[in-house]
Scaffold this motif. Structure first.
Motif, PDB file in Angstrom:
ATOM      1  N   ARG A   1       0.903  -1.186   0.079  1.00 34.74           N
ATOM      2  CA  ARG A   1      -0.191  -0.154   0.033  1.00 34.74           C
ATOM      3  C   ARG A   1       0.746   1.327  -0.111  1.00 34.74           C
ATOM      4  NH1 ARG A   1      -1.831   2.982   4.134  1.00 34.74           N
ATOM      5  NH2 ARG A   1      -1.023   1.500   5.593  1.00 34.74           N
ATOM      6  N   GLN A   2       2.019   1.176   0.838  1.00 28.90           N
ATOM      7  CA  GLN A   2       2.761   2.317   0.817  1.00 28.90           C
ATOM      8  C   GLN A   2       3.520   2.708  -0.369  1.00 28.90           C
ATOM      9  OE1 GLN A   2       2.591   0.088   3.475  1.00 28.90           O
ATOM     10  NE2 GLN A   2       1.201   1.212   4.398  1.00 28.90           N
ATOM     11  N   LEU A   3       3.985   1.562  -1.192  1.00 37.69           N
ATOM     12  CA  LEU A   3       4.750   1.841  -2.355  1.00 37.69           C
ATOM     13  C   LEU A   3       3.912   1.225  -3.571  1.00 37.69           C
ATOM     14  CD1 LEU A   3       8.555   0.782  -1.227  1.00 37.69           C
ATOM     15  CD2 LEU A   3       7.458   3.111  -1.844  1.00 37.69           C
ATOM     16  N   ARG A   4       2.703   1.759  -3.602  1.00 35.20           N
ATOM     17  CA  ARG A   4       1.714   1.087  -4.843  1.00 35.20           C
ATOM     18  C   ARG A   4       2.509   1.626  -6.103  1.00 35.20           C
ATOM     19  NH1 ARG A   4      -0.786   5.292  -2.179  1.00 35.20           N
ATOM     20  NH2 ARG A   4      -1.503   7.184  -3.634  1.00 35.20           N
ATOM     21  N   GLY A   5       2.177   0.603  -7.016  1.00 38.55           N
ATOM     22  CA  GLY A   5       2.706   1.180  -8.220  1.00 38.55           C
ATOM     23  C   GLY A   5       4.087   0.614  -8.657  1.00 38.55           C
ATOM     24  N   PHE A   6       4.924  -0.129  -7.515  1.00 37.66           N
ATOM     25  CA  PHE A   6       6.149  -0.743  -7.768  1.00 37.66           C
ATOM     26  C   PHE A   6       6.119  -2.248  -7.502  1.00 37.66           C
ATOM     27  CE2 PHE A   6       7.003   3.533  -6.178  1.00 37.66           C
ATOM     28  CZ  PHE A   6       7.936   4.191  -7.205  1.00 37.66           C
ATOM     29  N   ARG A   7       6.716  -2.916  -8.080  1.00 45.10           N
ATOM     30  CA  ARG A   7       6.833  -4.389  -7.442  1.00 45.10           C
ATOM     31  C   ARG A   7       7.834  -4.283  -6.298  1.00 45.10           C
ATOM     32  NH1 ARG A   7       8.128  -4.949 -13.013  1.00 45.10           N
ATOM     33  NH2 ARG A   7      10.364  -5.330 -12.663  1.00 45.10           N
ATOM     34  N   PHE A   8       7.252  -4.728  -5.104  1.00 47.77           N
ATOM     35  CA  PHE A   8       7.952  -4.189  -3.830  1.00 47.77           C
ATOM     36  C   PHE A   8       8.005  -5.596  -3.255  1.00 47.77           C
ATOM     37  CE2 PHE A   8       9.233  -2.128  -0.232  1.00 47.77           C
ATOM     38  CZ  PHE A   8       8.732  -2.496   0.838  1.00 47.77           C
ATOM     39  N   VAL A   9       8.993  -5.886  -2.386  1.00 49.49           N
ATOM     40  CA  VAL A   9       9.353  -7.084  -1.634  1.00 49.49           C
ATOM     41  C   VAL A   9       9.585  -6.598  -0.191  1.00 49.49           C
ATOM     42  CG1 VAL A   9      10.834  -9.460  -1.443  1.00 49.49           C
ATOM     43  CG2 VAL A   9      10.070  -8.356  -3.552  1.00 49.49           C
ATOM     44  N   SER A  10       8.819  -7.006   0.708  1.00 46.32           N
ATOM     45  CA  SER A  10       9.249  -6.665   1.850  1.00 46.32           C
ATOM     46  C   SER A  10      10.218  -7.578   2.763  1.00 46.32           C
ATOM     47  CB  SER A  10       7.982  -7.093   2.856  1.00 46.32           C
ATOM     48  OG  SER A  10       7.669  -8.588   3.058  1.00 46.32           O
ATOM     49  N   ARG A  11      10.866  -7.339   4.004  1.00 45.49           N
ATOM     50  CA  ARG A  11      11.715  -7.853   4.376  1.00 45.49           C
ATOM     51  C   ARG A  11      11.399  -9.411   4.606  1.00 45.49           C
ATOM     52  NH1 ARG A  11      15.869  -4.804   7.650  1.00 45.49           N
ATOM     53  NH2 ARG A  11      15.759  -6.856   9.179  1.00 45.49           N
ATOM     54  N   ALA A  12      10.147  -9.758   5.003  1.00 46.78           N
ATOM     55  CA  ALA A  12       9.765 -10.972   5.142  1.00 46.78           C
ATOM     56  C   ALA A  12       9.837 -11.742   3.757  1.00 46.78           C
ATOM     57  CB  ALA A  12       8.386 -10.938   5.728  1.00 46.78           C
ATOM     58  N   GLY A  13       9.329 -11.009   2.689  1.00 48.69           N
ATOM     59  CA  GLY A  13       9.385 -11.613   1.512  1.00 48.69           C
ATOM     60  C   GLY A  13      10.751 -11.976   0.938  1.00 48.69           C
ATOM     61  N   TRP A  14      11.882 -11.166   1.243  1.00 41.62           N
ATOM     62  CA  TRP A  14      13.301 -11.740   0.662  1.00 41.62           C
ATOM     63  C   TRP A  14      13.922 -12.696   1.884  1.00 41.62           C
ATOM     64  CZ3 TRP A  14      16.976  -9.905   3.880  1.00 41.62           C
ATOM     65  CH2 TRP A  14      16.961  -8.496   4.389  1.00 41.62           C
ATOM     66  N   GLY A  15      13.164 -12.743   2.792  1.00 43.85           N
ATOM     67  CA  GLY A  15      13.733 -13.699   3.781  1.00 43.85           C
ATOM     68  C   GLY A  15      14.834 -13.095   4.861  1.00 43.85           C
ATOM     69  N   ALA A  16      14.395 -12.016   5.548  1.00 43.66           N
ATOM     70  CA  ALA A  16      15.423 -11.481   6.615  1.00 43.66           C
ATOM     71  C   ALA A  16      14.981 -12.313   7.729  1.00 43.66           C
ATOM     72  CB  ALA A  16      14.969  -9.960   6.882  1.00 43.66           C
ATOM     73  N   ASP A  17      16.302 -12.661   8.247  1.00 36.66           N
ATOM     74  CA  ASP A  17      16.334 -13.380   9.580  1.00 36.66           C
ATOM     75  C   ASP A  17      16.501 -12.171  10.569  1.00 36.66           C
ATOM     76  OD1 ASP A  17      16.702 -14.671  11.873  1.00 36.66           O
ATOM     77  OD2 ASP A  17      18.495 -15.819  10.976  1.00 36.66           O
TER      78      ASP A  17
END
Length: 337
Positions: free
Chosen positions: A119-135
């Protein structure tokens, strides 16, 4: 997430931190697949080399070690993709001292193909920390306290970096995990140094942890004066300085059209939200230390310290990038992003 295999029983140090010192060639064979190799040293820029051994093909060729950019500690650092190597050898630059290596297992974890919407970066393909696998456990010390707690400051500048990693990256999420581990653990930053990262496909990755709210970079809301979470991408000049890194090495190559387009759009969205003038100059004042520097409002790492970042091929493009950001702002009604 990054899977750390094996703990040194006495010191509690992950075996991924296979450190050594000395000018000679050393062989290292960790008991896990090597996704990336981090190297840090003090001394000369040039003359180092490395090679990897793979289970099926044996030893590969010796390759030149990147000159390395100075970190906030003044040491030079390089991060090299290793694929699924089973061993590595390193010859440090002649005269290098306090050489350390870290073999990082980033081969496990998500391969991001369909980034979640934001929602905060709408219009971009966005990956959160959880999405890229941050430990997220890496951000905490043995006593359970956060190593680099969040602190928030008004935005003064936007700074562009490159990560000096692979330009055609088959798994950018793995590279982001490697950068995170290298910054957080090896360099003792307590977290990844950048606020946002952009890969060759134009996908945006959340960097620095900014708090429990869903808004990346800021403290939960934009509002009239958004507050930026402090990070560690420009030594001595971090507070109020928002760092965006392009994944890749732009010493001689240039970013892909997708990465460059996304960089312009992200810079425009951030400038729109923070009031930064894309064509302006800023008399930056560090609100913590009082250190000052006059820099472009959209700066690069080399505006802050003696480094080649963001690369000799990308740096000359900054005036045109700033102009494109300004043109996009003028052509857009209301805030972007």
């Amino acid at each position: 997430m990054i899977r750390v295999l094996g703990l040194a029983a006495e010191a509690g140090i992950p075996e991924t931190l296979a450190a050594f010192s000395g000018p000679d060639v050393r062989l290292h064979t960790p008991d896990f697949p090597i996704g990336h190799l981090g190297v840090s040293w003090s001394g000369p820029r040039l003359g180092g080399s490395y090679r990897f051994r793979r289970a099926r093909t044996g030893w590969g060729p010796w390759l030149p070690l990147s000159p390395g950019d100075p970190s906030t500690s003044g040491r030079r650092t390089a991060l090299v993709p290793a694929g699924h190597a089973v061993a590595y050898q390193l010859t440090p630059p002649p005269g290098a001292v306090d050489v350390e290596t870290v073999a990082i297992n980033t081969t496990d974890g998500p391969i991001v193909t369909a980034p979640a919407a934001s929602r905060q970066l709408r219009g971009f393909r966005f990956v959160s920390r959880a999405g890229w696998g941050a430990d997220e456990s890496l951000r905490f010390g043995a006593d359970g306290s956060e190593i680099f707690p969040q602190a928030y400051f008004g935005v003064q500048t936007l700074t562009v970096h490159h990560t000096v990693t692979a330009n055609l990256d088959p798994n950018p999420a793995s590279t982001v995990r490697a950068i995170y581990f290298f910054h957080t653990v090896s360099e003792d930053f307590g977290d990844i140094g950048y606020h946002l990262l952009i890969d060759q496909n134009g996908t945006v990755y959340e960097g620095r942890y900014s708090g429990p709210d869903p808004t990346p970079v800021f403290n939960g809301h934009l509002g009239d004066e958004p507050q930026l979470c402090n990070a560690t991408h420009a030594g001595g000049f971090n507070a109020g300085n928002l760092g965006i890194a392009l994944l890749g090495d732009f010493t001689s190559a240039v970013p892909t059209p997708a990465a460059r387009t996304t960089l312009v759009r992200v810079l425009a969205a951030l400038a729109s939200s923070t009031g930064v003038d894309p064509l302006g100059q800023v008399n930056y004042v560090n609100p913590i230390s009082g250190a000052t520097r006059t820099v472009p409002a959209i700066a690069t790492h080399r505006n802050w310290s003696p480094t080649a970042c963001p690369g000799d091929s990308l740096y000359p493009d900054l005036p045109e990038l700033r102009a494109e950001v300004q043109a996009l702002l003028l052509a857009t009604d209301g805030p972007l992003g």
